[in-house]
Design an enzyme around this catalytic site. Structure first.
Site, PDB file in Angstrom:
ATOM      1  N   SER A  64       0.801  -1.235   0.000  1.00 30.42           N
ATOM      2  CA  SER A  64       0.000   0.000   0.000  1.00 30.42           C
ATOM      3  C   SER A  64       0.829   1.278   0.000  1.00 30.42           C
ATOM      4  O   SER A  64       0.266   2.369  -0.187  1.00 30.42           O
ATOM      5  CB  SER A  64      -0.946   0.019   1.195  1.00 30.42           C
ATOM      6  OG  SER A  64      -1.999  -0.873   0.974  1.00 30.42           O
ATOM      7  N   LYS A  67       0.358   3.346  -2.948  1.00 28.11           N
ATOM      8  CA  LYS A  67      -0.800   4.250  -3.074  1.00 28.11           C
ATOM      9  C   LYS A  67      -0.362   5.723  -3.024  1.00 28.11           C
ATOM     10  O   LYS A  67      -1.036   6.603  -3.545  1.00 28.11           O
ATOM     11  CB  LYS A  67      -1.827   3.945  -1.980  1.00 28.11           C
ATOM     12  CG  LYS A  67      -2.444   2.545  -2.133  1.00 28.11           C
ATOM     13  CD  LYS A  67      -3.289   2.148  -0.934  1.00 28.11           C
ATOM     14  CE  LYS A  67      -3.850   0.741  -1.106  1.00 28.11           C
ATOM     15  NZ  LYS A  67      -4.524   0.222   0.105  1.00 28.11           N
ATOM     16  N   TYR A 187      -3.658  -2.078 -10.094  1.00 29.62           N
ATOM     17  CA  TYR A 187      -3.563  -2.062  -8.628  1.00 29.62           C
ATOM     18  C   TYR A 187      -2.664  -3.187  -8.099  1.00 29.62           C
ATOM     19  O   TYR A 187      -1.772  -2.952  -7.272  1.00 29.62           O
ATOM     20  CB  TYR A 187      -4.977  -2.139  -8.030  1.00 29.62           C
ATOM     21  CG  TYR A 187      -4.967  -2.249  -6.531  1.00 29.62           C
ATOM     22  CD1 TYR A 187      -4.634  -1.147  -5.744  1.00 29.62           C
ATOM     23  CD2 TYR A 187      -5.237  -3.464  -5.901  1.00 29.62           C
ATOM     24  CE1 TYR A 187      -4.585  -1.258  -4.365  1.00 29.62           C
ATOM     25  CE2 TYR A 187      -5.199  -3.577  -4.522  1.00 29.62           C
ATOM     26  CZ  TYR A 187      -4.870  -2.475  -3.759  1.00 29.62           C
ATOM     27  OH  TYR A 187      -4.809  -2.580  -2.396  1.00 29.62           O
ATOM     28  N   TYR A 241      -4.742   3.630   8.166  1.00 26.85           N
ATOM     29  CA  TYR A 241      -6.087   3.034   8.293  1.00 26.85           C
ATOM     30  C   TYR A 241      -6.701   3.265   9.673  1.00 26.85           C
ATOM     31  O   TYR A 241      -6.617   4.373  10.195  1.00 26.85           O
ATOM     32  CB  TYR A 241      -6.033   1.538   7.914  1.00 26.85           C
ATOM     33  CG  TYR A 241      -5.266   1.356   6.647  1.00 26.85           C
ATOM     34  CD1 TYR A 241      -5.807   1.823   5.446  1.00 26.85           C
ATOM     35  CD2 TYR A 241      -3.985   0.822   6.627  1.00 26.85           C
ATOM     36  CE1 TYR A 241      -5.096   1.715   4.261  1.00 26.85           C
ATOM     37  CE2 TYR A 241      -3.276   0.706   5.447  1.00 26.85           C
ATOM     38  CZ  TYR A 241      -3.844   1.156   4.278  1.00 26.85           C
ATOM     39  OH  TYR A 241      -3.142   1.061   3.126  1.00 26.85           O
ATOM     40  N   VAL A 259       1.217  -3.740   3.733  1.00 23.81           N
ATOM     41  CA  VAL A 259       1.221  -5.050   4.400  1.00 23.81           C
ATOM     42  C   VAL A 259       2.486  -5.870   4.114  1.00 23.81           C
ATOM     43  O   VAL A 259       2.638  -6.970   4.639  1.00 23.81           O
ATOM     44  CB  VAL A 259      -0.047  -5.890   4.094  1.00 23.81           C
ATOM     45  CG1 VAL A 259      -1.277  -5.250   4.699  1.00 23.81           C
ATOM     46  CG2 VAL A 259      -0.215  -6.146   2.609  1.00 23.81           C
TER      47      VAL A 259
HETATM   48  O1  DON Z   1      -4.857  -5.061  -1.623  1.00 24.25           O
HETATM   49  C1  DON Z   1      -4.271  -5.516  -0.638  1.00 24.25           C
HETATM   50  O2  DON Z   1      -4.858  -6.057   0.282  1.00 24.25           O
HETATM   51  C2  DON Z   1      -2.768  -5.358  -0.585  1.00 24.25           C
HETATM   52  N1  DON Z   1      -2.208  -5.437  -1.912  1.00 24.25           N
HETATM   53  C3  DON Z   1      -2.363  -4.026  -0.033  1.00 24.25           C
HETATM   54  C4  DON Z   1      -2.930  -3.750   1.323  1.00 24.25           C
HETATM   55  C5  DON Z   1      -2.035  -2.950   2.173  1.00 24.25           C
HETATM   56  O3  DON Z   1      -0.843  -2.886   2.010  1.00 24.25           O
HETATM   57  C6  DON Z   1      -2.675  -2.327   3.338  1.00 24.25           C
HETATM   58  N2  DON Z   1      -1.662  -1.712   4.181  1.00 24.25           N
HETATM   59  N3  DON Z   1      -1.387  -1.741   5.280  1.00 24.25           N
END
Ligand code: DON
Length: 305
Positions: A64, A67, A187, A241, A259
């Protein structure tokens, strides 16, 4: 301030905790295999002074944190028009939650939750941009060639049922202009980009330089000062978040997590910092990374407050 001494001290203090807190993101199979006992930290000041400790040169999945780059790319072309499709409020919900999309008619709360980043990917496609532009942009910012991790991208495409649900839901409200498969391809690939702490600390540098290119020199500004301030505001309120309140309270810096275990933090007008350790807490933020940021702000006194 001797930043190298500060980072060495943080790495030494946290070494005994590696492997004792949190869990790797096992909902993405390729991430579940990452060895947990790793920690890296790197910073770069607005004047180009760098310091780093631990596994700062080990590439990891930025997830993320991407983003930040996709938002910046969209914002510099669309500016305020971007906010017709995406809100600017913290969600107070997990990053992959579906609940608010129903009552809010397919308009994501902010660009950092998954739904918001999927909406940004749709806007990039509308601008004629795609996954290779996000990758090239991140590389341009850190001054080095970087790459997608094809295994991580494929792993997420094979198991990303929630993201598929989010995208289909937004599509049903008429809030995505492009095919769900095309939007998610952007994405998933942006999330799979592999970078090191040092590269991320450099790449995010425009956020502590009022939008000027992180490496200075003859490069054009990345975004303007107003846009840089606004991205920092979004990072503070939405970048971690449903832990954003805790991060503001305990750390007091704009942060963006992923993540893969990375967290980028900004001290406006001063420096950018990246910490990485793969095990996550219950909110999807790096457990040890968060401790490292707490130690950093406690030891340096740096905060936006
Ligand atoms: O879409 C997802 O769930 C992961 N590719 C990215 C989520 C993420 O990194 C949330 N961050 N803490």
């Amino acid at each position: 301030m001797n930043y190298q001494t500060v980072l060495d001290d943080i790495a030494n203090r946290l070494a005994p905790l590696l492997g004792t807190e949190g869990r790797v993101a096992d909902y993405i199979p390729a991430l579940a295999r990452v060895p947990v006992r790793q920690f890296g930290i790197a910073l770069r000041t607005r004047d180009g002074v760098e310091a780093a400790a631990g596994d700062f040169d080990t590439p990891f999945s930025i997830q993320s944190i991407s983003k930040l780059f996709s938002l910046t790319l969209a914002l510099r072309r669309l500016d305020d028009a971007l906010w017709q499709r995406i809100g600017r409020e913290p969600s107070g919900n997990p990053f992959n939650s579906l609940v608010q999309l129903e009552t809010e008619h397919g308009v994501p709360r902010n660009p950092f939750i998954n739904a918001g980043a999927i909406a940004v990917a749709d806007r990039l496609l509308a601008l004629g941009l795609g996954k290779h532009d996000v990758l090239a942009f991140a590389g341009h910012l850190c001054g080095e060639a970087i790459a997608f991790d094809a295994e991580v991208a494929a792993s997420e495409a094979a198991t990303g049922f929630r993201n598929l649900a989010l995208a289909n839901f937004m599509k049903s409200f008429g809030k995505l202009d492009h095919a769900v498969a095309d939007v998610l391809d952007v994405y998933f690939h942006q999330c799979s980009i592999a970078m090191t702490c040092r590269q991320l600390a450099r790449a995010a540098g425009y956020l502590c330089r009022d939008g000027a290119h992180p490496l200075g020199g003859g490069f054009d500004a990345v975004i303007n000062e107003r846009q840089a301030r606004r991205i920092n505001a979004l990072m503070l309120t939405c970048g971690t978040y449903d832990a954003a309140g805790e991060f503001a309270f305990c750390i007091g810096l704009p942060c963006k997590s992923g993540v893969g275990g990375g967290i980028v933090a900004v001290v406006p007008d001063t420096l950018t910092l990246c910490v990485w350790s793969p095990a996550l807490d219950a909110t999807g933020n790096s457990a040890i990374g968060r401790r490292a940021l707490e130690l950093f702000t406690a030891q340096t006194g740096l905060s936006v407050f």
